[in-house]
Write an enzyme that holds these catalytic residues in place. Structure first.
Site, PDB file in Angstrom:
ATOM      1  N   THR A  11     -11.861  -6.409  16.402  1.00  0.00           N
ATOM      2  CA  THR A  11     -12.233  -5.483  17.459  1.00  0.00           C
ATOM      3  C   THR A  11     -11.338  -5.825  18.629  1.00  0.00           C
ATOM      4  O   THR A  11     -10.750  -6.899  18.629  1.00  0.00           O
ATOM      5  CB  THR A  11     -13.696  -5.796  17.858  1.00  0.00           C
ATOM      6  OG1 THR A  11     -14.519  -5.703  16.706  1.00  0.00           O
ATOM      7  CG2 THR A  11     -14.253  -4.899  18.933  1.00  0.00           C
ATOM      8  N   ARG A  70     -21.496   3.871   8.707  1.00  0.00           N
ATOM      9  CA  ARG A  70     -21.868   2.556   9.249  1.00  0.00           C
ATOM     10  C   ARG A  70     -21.410   2.441  10.699  1.00  0.00           C
ATOM     11  O   ARG A  70     -20.289   2.774  11.047  1.00  0.00           O
ATOM     12  CB  ARG A  70     -21.210   1.475   8.407  1.00  0.00           C
ATOM     13  CG  ARG A  70     -21.450   0.031   8.878  1.00  0.00           C
ATOM     14  CD  ARG A  70     -20.348  -0.466   9.782  1.00  0.00           C
ATOM     15  NE  ARG A  70     -20.460  -1.906  10.056  1.00  0.00           N
ATOM     16  CZ  ARG A  70     -19.699  -2.534  10.947  1.00  0.00           C
ATOM     17  NH1 ARG A  70     -18.807  -1.867  11.644  1.00  0.00           N
ATOM     18  NH2 ARG A  70     -19.834  -3.818  11.128  1.00  0.00           N
ATOM     19  N   GLY A  98     -21.094  -0.326  13.868  1.00  0.00           N
ATOM     20  CA  GLY A  98     -21.080  -1.776  14.098  1.00  0.00           C
ATOM     21  C   GLY A  98     -21.704  -2.144  15.426  1.00  0.00           C
ATOM     22  O   GLY A  98     -22.455  -1.372  16.051  1.00  0.00           O
ATOM     23  N   ASP A  99     -21.388  -3.350  15.903  1.00  0.00           N
ATOM     24  CA  ASP A  99     -21.975  -3.866  17.138  1.00  0.00           C
ATOM     25  C   ASP A  99     -21.293  -3.333  18.387  1.00  0.00           C
ATOM     26  O   ASP A  99     -21.906  -3.345  19.474  1.00  0.00           O
ATOM     27  CB  ASP A  99     -21.858  -5.399  17.165  1.00  0.00           C
ATOM     28  CG  ASP A  99     -20.397  -5.858  17.079  1.00  0.00           C
ATOM     29  OD1 ASP A  99     -19.664  -5.353  16.209  1.00  0.00           O
ATOM     30  OD2 ASP A  99     -19.989  -6.705  17.890  1.00  0.00           O
ATOM     31  N   THR A 155     -16.735 -10.156  18.725  1.00  0.00           N
ATOM     32  CA  THR A 155     -15.783  -9.611  17.751  1.00  0.00           C
ATOM     33  C   THR A 155     -16.045 -10.254  16.397  1.00  0.00           C
ATOM     34  O   THR A 155     -16.450 -11.414  16.329  1.00  0.00           O
ATOM     35  CB  THR A 155     -14.324  -9.859  18.196  1.00  0.00           C
ATOM     36  OG1 THR A 155     -13.460  -9.626  17.077  1.00  0.00           O
ATOM     37  CG2 THR A 155     -14.087 -11.262  18.736  1.00  0.00           C
ATOM     38  N   GLY A 156     -15.810  -9.489  15.357  1.00  0.00           N
ATOM     39  CA  GLY A 156     -16.064 -10.033  14.015  1.00  0.00           C
ATOM     40  C   GLY A 156     -17.046  -9.147  13.274  1.00  0.00           C
ATOM     41  O   GLY A 156     -17.080  -7.931  13.479  1.00  0.00           O
ATOM     42  N   GLY A 169     -19.908  -7.156  12.713  1.00  0.00           N
ATOM     43  CA  GLY A 169     -20.854  -6.552  13.641  1.00  0.00           C
ATOM     44  C   GLY A 169     -22.306  -6.752  13.271  1.00  0.00           C
ATOM     45  O   GLY A 169     -23.180  -6.834  14.135  1.00  0.00           O
TER      46      GLY A 169
HETATM   47  N1  GLY Z   1     -17.162  -5.983  15.377  1.00  0.00           N
HETATM   48  C1  GLY Z   1     -16.686  -4.778  14.815  1.00  0.00           C
HETATM   49  C2  GLY Z   1     -17.593  -4.232  13.815  1.00  0.00           C
HETATM   50  O1  GLY Z   1     -18.262  -4.944  13.077  1.00  0.00           O
HETATM   51  O2  GLY Z   1     -17.643  -3.044  13.706  1.00  0.00           O
END
Ligand code: GLY
Length: 309
Positions: free
Chosen positions: A178, A206, A208-209, A229-230, A232
């Site tokens: 991200t 889907r 994410g975070d 980041t990573g 989510g």
């Molecule tokens: N951190 C990005 C995602 O999982 O979408």
């Protein structure tokens, strides 16, 4: 007057050697761009938006025009932004053709009563405000997608094991990264922003975070700002950005980042990174992935950048 500071990251994950120089140059450019605005006396919101836009337009990063593709082979990008002064914030999700998702998130935060908009309807709002559109599906990502599908067919990819079972029984890998930016302006206002193509080969639909306040990002002038980041799903389940901000009530930015990632490792395993910024303009970086590519710029310390090992 507060010492203006910006910290940006270009994603946690596994940065191959061949991409490290270009990743570092990209985050340095983004930090410089955001800091220029802070130095001119503009707000932290302006600065984080500009820094994230810079990375959305740089195909080395998984955001905007560099977004990875989902299982069906198309982009569904997410982004979020939050103003620490008002504690208003908003996210946008599942975008297919908005050139700069971060600008649409800012528009939702500033022009609507909502905190999350998704899909075509969100993109129509952007169009009504004249936000530029673009084809976010780059040939290089399409090539990577084909290769990842091949590895998946061979059973080499092992992230998202339940998805893998589902995909095998019904009919892809996860490179979680991200981009994000945190800033404090001369008035002491904090802001956070992030943007992503999401994990590659994710199921269509889907989210994410990154567009979720508290998970992918959080900013509150009373305590600090953070962005994750990573993977989510981990950031959402543990609400990591809010946790990192809460930790800054008693800890420095670096202590809060390290504590948060230690907790993630214990409770959920590997796959996450976080950057933090406290009210004094001190930043923190922690991750339990092989790398996290980041840069920070402030008058006192100058430009610092690293692909952390
Ligand atoms: N951190 C990005 C995602 O999982 O979408």
């Amino acid at each position: 007057m507060v010492n203006s500071t910006i910290i940006v990251h270009g994603g946690a994950g596994d940065w191959p050697k061949s991409k490290q120089a270009v990743g570092l140059s990209g985050v340095r450019q983004a930090a410089t761009q955001g800091f220029r605005l802070l130095r001119q006396g503009q707000s932290s919101i302006q600065a984080v938006e500009a820094a994230v836009m810079e990375m959305e337009d740089n195909p080395v990063f998984n955001a905007g025009s560099g977004s990875t593709l989902n299982l069906a082979g198309y982009v569904e990008a997410d982004a979020g932004i939050m103003d620490g002064k008002t504690r208003r914030g908003a996210g946008v999700a599942l975008l297919r053709r908005t050139k700069n998702p971060i600008s649409l998130a800012r528009l939702v935060m500033e022009k609507t009563d909502h905190a999350l908009l998704a899909g075509k309807s969100a993109e129509r709002l952007g169009e009504a405000f004249g936000l530029p559109k673009a084809n976010l599906k780059l040939p290089e990502r399409a090539y990577q997608w084909k290769q990842a599908k091949r590895r998946l067919a061979k059973g080499v990819l092992d992230n998202f094991s339940r998805n893998l079972k589902l995909i095998r029984s019904k009919g892809q890998t996860i490179v979680g990264d991200t981009v994000g930016a945190l800033a404090i302006d001369q008035n002491g206002n904090l802001a956070a922003a992030d943007s992503t193509g999401g994990v590659s080969l994710k199921l269509p639909g889907r989210i994410g975070d990154s567009p979720i306040l508290g998970a992918g990002l959080y900013a509150d002038n009373r305590i600090g700002a953070a962005t994750a980041t990573g993977i989510g799903e981990i950031a959402m389940r543990l609400v990591v950005s809010k946790l990192a901000c809460d930790a800054m009530q008693s800890l420095t930015a670096q202590q809060a980042a390290s504590q948060t990632i230690n907790m993630v490792t214990k409770l959920a395993g590997r796959g996450l990174g976080i950057v933090t910024l406290d009210r004094k303009g001190r930043y923190g970086v922690a991750h339990n992935t092989p790398h996290l590519c980041w840069a920070s710029l402030t008058k006192n310390r100058g430009l610092v950048s690293q692909i952390h090992l």
